[in-house]
Write a protein that holds these residues in place. Structure first.
Motif, PDB file in Angstrom:
ATOM      1  N   ALA A   7       6.058  76.582   1.073  1.00 32.08           N
ATOM      2  CA  ALA A   7       4.702  76.073   1.294  1.00 32.08           C
ATOM      3  C   ALA A   7       4.719  74.944   2.327  1.00 32.08           C
ATOM      4  CB  ALA A   7       4.099  75.593  -0.021  1.00 32.08           C
ATOM      5  N   ILE A   8       5.698  74.083   2.244  1.00 29.46           N
ATOM      6  CA  ILE A   8       5.784  72.975   3.195  1.00 29.46           C
ATOM      7  C   ILE A   8       6.103  73.502   4.592  1.00 29.46           C
ATOM      8  CG2 ILE A   8       7.122  70.915   3.787  1.00 29.46           C
ATOM      9  CD1 ILE A   8       7.223  70.441   0.689  1.00 29.46           C
ATOM     10  N   ALA A   9       6.965  74.506   4.675  1.00 30.41           N
ATOM     11  CA  ALA A   9       7.248  75.130   5.972  1.00 30.41           C
ATOM     12  C   ALA A   9       5.983  75.768   6.541  1.00 30.41           C
ATOM     13  CB  ALA A   9       8.361  76.171   5.825  1.00 30.41           C
ATOM     14  N   ASN A  10       5.176  76.390   5.690  1.00 35.64           N
ATOM     15  CA  ASN A  10       3.900  76.968   6.125  1.00 35.64           C
ATOM     16  C   ASN A  10       2.949  75.880   6.628  1.00 35.64           C
ATOM     17  OD1 ASN A  10       4.791  79.519   5.421  1.00 35.64           O
ATOM     18  ND2 ASN A  10       3.714  79.552   3.472  1.00 35.64           N
ATOM     19  N   ALA A  11       2.963  74.729   5.978  1.00 37.81           N
ATOM     20  CA  ALA A  11       2.116  73.619   6.420  1.00 37.81           C
ATOM     21  C   ALA A  11       2.523  73.161   7.815  1.00 37.81           C
ATOM     22  CB  ALA A  11       2.209  72.456   5.431  1.00 37.81           C
ATOM     23  N   PHE A  12       3.815  73.041   8.051  1.00 37.09           N
ATOM     24  CA  PHE A  12       4.280  72.636   9.377  1.00 37.09           C
ATOM     25  C   PHE A  12       3.984  73.706  10.422  1.00 37.09           C
ATOM     26  CE2 PHE A  12       6.862  69.311   7.294  1.00 37.09           C
ATOM     27  CZ  PHE A  12       6.518  68.247   8.113  1.00 37.09           C
ATOM     28  N   ALA A  13       4.050  74.971  10.038  1.00 30.11           N
ATOM     29  CA  ALA A  13       3.706  76.056  10.969  1.00 30.11           C
ATOM     30  C   ALA A  13       2.237  75.964  11.360  1.00 30.11           C
ATOM     31  CB  ALA A  13       4.008  77.415  10.339  1.00 30.11           C
ATOM     32  N   ASP A  47      10.004  65.030   8.723  1.00 27.61           N
ATOM     33  CA  ASP A  47       9.467  66.068   9.602  1.00 27.61           C
ATOM     34  C   ASP A  47       9.948  67.434   9.119  1.00 27.61           C
ATOM     35  OD1 ASP A  47      12.111  66.421  10.505  1.00 27.61           O
ATOM     36  OD2 ASP A  47      11.778  65.246  12.311  1.00 27.61           O
ATOM     37  N   ALA A  48       9.604  68.481   9.855  1.00 30.17           N
ATOM     38  CA  ALA A  48       9.905  69.854   9.421  1.00 30.17           C
ATOM     39  C   ALA A  48      11.403  70.082   9.246  1.00 30.17           C
ATOM     40  CB  ALA A  48       9.332  70.859  10.418  1.00 30.17           C
ATOM     41  N   ALA A  49      12.213  69.594  10.170  1.00 27.16           N
ATOM     42  CA  ALA A  49      13.660  69.812  10.083  1.00 27.16           C
ATOM     43  C   ALA A  49      14.254  69.086   8.883  1.00 27.16           C
ATOM     44  CB  ALA A  49      14.335  69.347  11.368  1.00 27.16           C
ATOM     45  N   GLU A  50      13.800  67.879   8.632  1.00 24.73           N
ATOM     46  CA  GLU A  50      14.325  67.116   7.497  1.00 24.73           C
ATOM     47  C   GLU A  50      13.884  67.739   6.170  1.00 24.73           C
ATOM     48  OE1 GLU A  50      14.484  62.598   9.258  1.00 24.73           O
ATOM     49  OE2 GLU A  50      12.514  63.471   8.823  1.00 24.73           O
ATOM     50  N   GLU A  88       8.400  63.386  -3.672  1.00 25.47           N
ATOM     51  CA  GLU A  88       8.799  62.178  -2.937  1.00 25.47           C
ATOM     52  C   GLU A  88       9.989  62.449  -2.011  1.00 25.47           C
ATOM     53  OE1 GLU A  88       6.995  59.367  -2.963  1.00 25.47           O
ATOM     54  OE2 GLU A  88       5.651  60.488  -4.282  1.00 25.47           O
ATOM     55  N   ASN A  89      10.753  63.508  -2.287  1.00 26.12           N
ATOM     56  CA  ASN A  89      11.874  63.875  -1.421  1.00 26.12           C
ATOM     57  C   ASN A  89      11.402  64.309  -0.039  1.00 26.12           C
ATOM     58  OD1 ASN A  89      13.794  63.448  -3.467  1.00 26.12           O
ATOM     59  ND2 ASN A  89      13.494  65.510  -4.253  1.00 26.12           N
ATOM     60  N   TYR A  90      10.129  64.689   0.077  1.00 24.07           N
ATOM     61  CA  TYR A  90       9.584  65.204   1.323  1.00 24.07           C
ATOM     62  C   TYR A  90       8.777  64.164   2.108  1.00 24.07           C
ATOM     63  CZ  TYR A  90      10.816  69.822  -0.446  1.00 24.07           C
ATOM     64  OH  TYR A  90      11.495  70.912  -0.915  1.00 24.07           O
ATOM     65  N   ALA A  91       8.284  63.159   1.432  1.00 26.61           N
ATOM     66  CA  ALA A  91       7.398  62.180   2.073  1.00 26.61           C
ATOM     67  C   ALA A  91       8.097  61.469   3.232  1.00 26.61           C
ATOM     68  CB  ALA A  91       6.922  61.161   1.052  1.00 26.61           C
ATOM     69  N   GLY A  92       7.391  61.392   4.357  1.00 31.32           N
ATOM     70  CA  GLY A  92       7.906  60.703   5.530  1.00 31.32           C
ATOM     71  C   GLY A  92       8.876  61.516   6.369  1.00 31.32           C
ATOM     72  N   ILE A 121       1.174  78.426  -7.025  1.00 23.28           N
ATOM     73  CA  ILE A 121       1.245  76.974  -6.961  1.00 23.28           C
ATOM     74  C   ILE A 121       0.304  76.558  -5.837  1.00 23.28           C
ATOM     75  CG2 ILE A 121       2.705  74.959  -6.531  1.00 23.28           C
ATOM     76  CD1 ILE A 121       5.128  76.708  -7.332  1.00 23.28           C
ATOM     77  N   ARG A 122      -0.644  75.679  -6.153  1.00 17.99           N
ATOM     78  CA  ARG A 122      -1.584  75.178  -5.146  1.00 17.99           C
ATOM     79  C   ARG A 122      -1.220  73.730  -4.825  1.00 17.99           C
ATOM     80  NH1 ARG A 122      -6.719  74.786  -7.003  1.00 17.99           N
ATOM     81  NH2 ARG A 122      -7.423  74.498  -4.886  1.00 17.99           N
ATOM     82  N   LEU A 123      -1.007  73.467  -3.540  1.00 17.00           N
ATOM     83  CA  LEU A 123      -0.607  72.140  -3.080  1.00 17.00           C
ATOM     84  C   LEU A 123      -1.561  71.639  -2.013  1.00 17.00           C
ATOM     85  CD1 LEU A 123       3.159  72.994  -2.426  1.00 17.00           C
ATOM     86  CD2 LEU A 123       2.277  71.783  -4.403  1.00 17.00           C
ATOM     87  N   ILE A 124      -1.557  70.337  -1.806  1.00 16.70           N
ATOM     88  CA  ILE A 124      -2.251  69.728  -0.677  1.00 16.70           C
ATOM     89  C   ILE A 124      -1.284  68.717  -0.080  1.00 16.70           C
ATOM     90  CG2 ILE A 124      -3.369  67.970  -2.121  1.00 16.70           C
ATOM     91  CD1 ILE A 124      -5.768  68.145  -0.190  1.00 16.70           C
ATOM     92  N   CYS A 125      -1.216  68.695   1.245  1.00 18.79           N
ATOM     93  CA  CYS A 125      -0.320  67.747   1.896  1.00 18.79           C
ATOM     94  C   CYS A 125      -0.981  67.195   3.150  1.00 18.79           C
ATOM     95  CB  CYS A 125       1.027  68.380   2.230  1.00 18.79           C
ATOM     96  SG  CYS A 125       0.978  69.605   3.537  1.00 18.79           S
ATOM     97  N   GLY A 126      -0.493  66.044   3.569  1.00 15.75           N
ATOM     98  CA  GLY A 126      -0.968  65.427   4.795  1.00 15.75           C
ATOM     99  C   GLY A 126       0.160  65.358   5.804  1.00 15.75           C
ATOM    100  N   ILE A 127      -0.166  65.607   7.071  1.00 12.93           N
ATOM    101  CA  ILE A 127       0.818  65.494   8.148  1.00 12.93           C
ATOM    102  C   ILE A 127       0.221  64.589   9.214  1.00 12.93           C
ATOM    103  CG2 ILE A 127       2.148  66.683   9.931  1.00 12.93           C
ATOM    104  CD1 ILE A 127       2.114  69.178   8.172  1.00 12.93           C
ATOM    105  N   LEU A 128       0.948  63.527   9.539  1.00 11.61           N
ATOM    106  CA  LEU A 128       0.526  62.579  10.562  1.00 11.61           C
ATOM    107  C   LEU A 128       1.701  62.346  11.496  1.00 11.61           C
ATOM    108  CD1 LEU A 128      -1.668  60.618  11.594  1.00 11.61           C
ATOM    109  CD2 LEU A 128      -0.705  58.894  10.069  1.00 11.61           C
ATOM    110  N   ASP A 129       1.476  62.552  12.782  1.00 10.25           N
ATOM    111  CA  ASP A 129       2.523  62.384  13.806  1.00 10.25           C
ATOM    112  C   ASP A 129       3.779  63.200  13.491  1.00 10.25           C
ATOM    113  OD1 ASP A 129       0.866  60.593  15.190  1.00 10.25           O
ATOM    114  OD2 ASP A 129       1.599  58.891  14.006  1.00 10.25           O
ATOM    115  N   GLY A 130       3.578  64.412  12.969  1.00  9.18           N
ATOM    116  CA  GLY A 130       4.694  65.319  12.718  1.00  9.18           C
ATOM    117  C   GLY A 130       5.482  65.028  11.458  1.00  9.18           C
ATOM    118  N   LYS A 131       5.005  64.112  10.629  1.00  5.52           N
ATOM    119  CA  LYS A 131       5.710  63.778   9.385  1.00  5.52           C
ATOM    120  C   LYS A 131       4.751  63.890   8.204  1.00  5.52           C
ATOM    121  CE  LYS A 131       8.996  60.705  11.577  1.00  5.52           C
ATOM    122  NZ  LYS A 131      10.317  61.123  11.261  1.00  5.52           N
TER     123      LYS A 131
END
Length: 171
Positions: free
Chosen positions: A156-162, A133-136, A127-131, A89-99
């Motif tokens: 994958a999202i945890a890897n992005a935050f790492a 932070d890593a803990a949420e 959409e469950n992930y948008a906005g 699965i290939r994803l792209i995500c954006g993180i701004l100010d830790g969210k």
């Protein structure tokens, strides 16, 4: 003997001409294909980080991260690959100010109707992930019947935050 050599020579000539034509067509289309891929990648980066105008690629060694970009607005765009039920699965995500700003699936081969609920951009699971932070994000529920795909998505999202945290510490 002529009956054997003549067909071989004709086939050899045909192969040479076809090979030359394919090489020429490849040399003409390769730059066009590369430009289209770069444009699509830029559009995907802008989609997950719409406030940004320019991106600078940065190096990272975080697990599952294939590319990482620093946006001119202080955010990060991260391209990820994770192993789902049906394949990568290939994803792209954006993180701004830790969210997370947004997550988009670039490609997948998950089971249609079950695992695809997780990775389809129109499905709404992202959409469950948008906005958040890593803990949420760690608290987001998996999709019933598609736990392997959901778990891969979460990983994958945890890897992005790492990767984001590594970059923030390196600055």
């Amino acid at each position: 003997m002529k009956d054997i050599i003549k067909p071989i020579a004709v086939l050899g000539a045909i192969c040479l001409v076809v090979t030359a034509l394919l090489a020429y067509i490849n040399s003409v289309t390769a730059p066009i294909i590369l430009a289209a891929e770069q444009k699509a990648a830029q559009e995907a980066r802008l989609e997950v980080m719409p406030e940004a105008k320019d991106f600078t690629q940065i190096e990272t060694s975080a697990e599952g991260v294939t590319e990482m970009y620093r946006a001119d607005n202080g955010g990060y765009v991260i391209m990820l690959t994770t192993k789902g039920y049906g394949g990568d699965i290939r994803l792209i995500c954006g993180i701004l100010d830790g969210k997370l700003t947004k997550i988009k699936t670039l490609s997948h081969s998950e089971t249609s109707g079950i695992g695809s609920k997780v990775v389809d951009n129109a499905g709404g699971y992202s959409e469950n992930y948008a906005g958040k932070d890593a803990a949420e994000c760690a608290d987001v529920d998996t999709v019933t019947g598609a736990t392997i795909s959901s778990t891969a998505y979460k990983k994958a999202i945890a890897n992005a935050f790492a990767a984001y945290e590594q970059e923030k510490e390196a600055k």
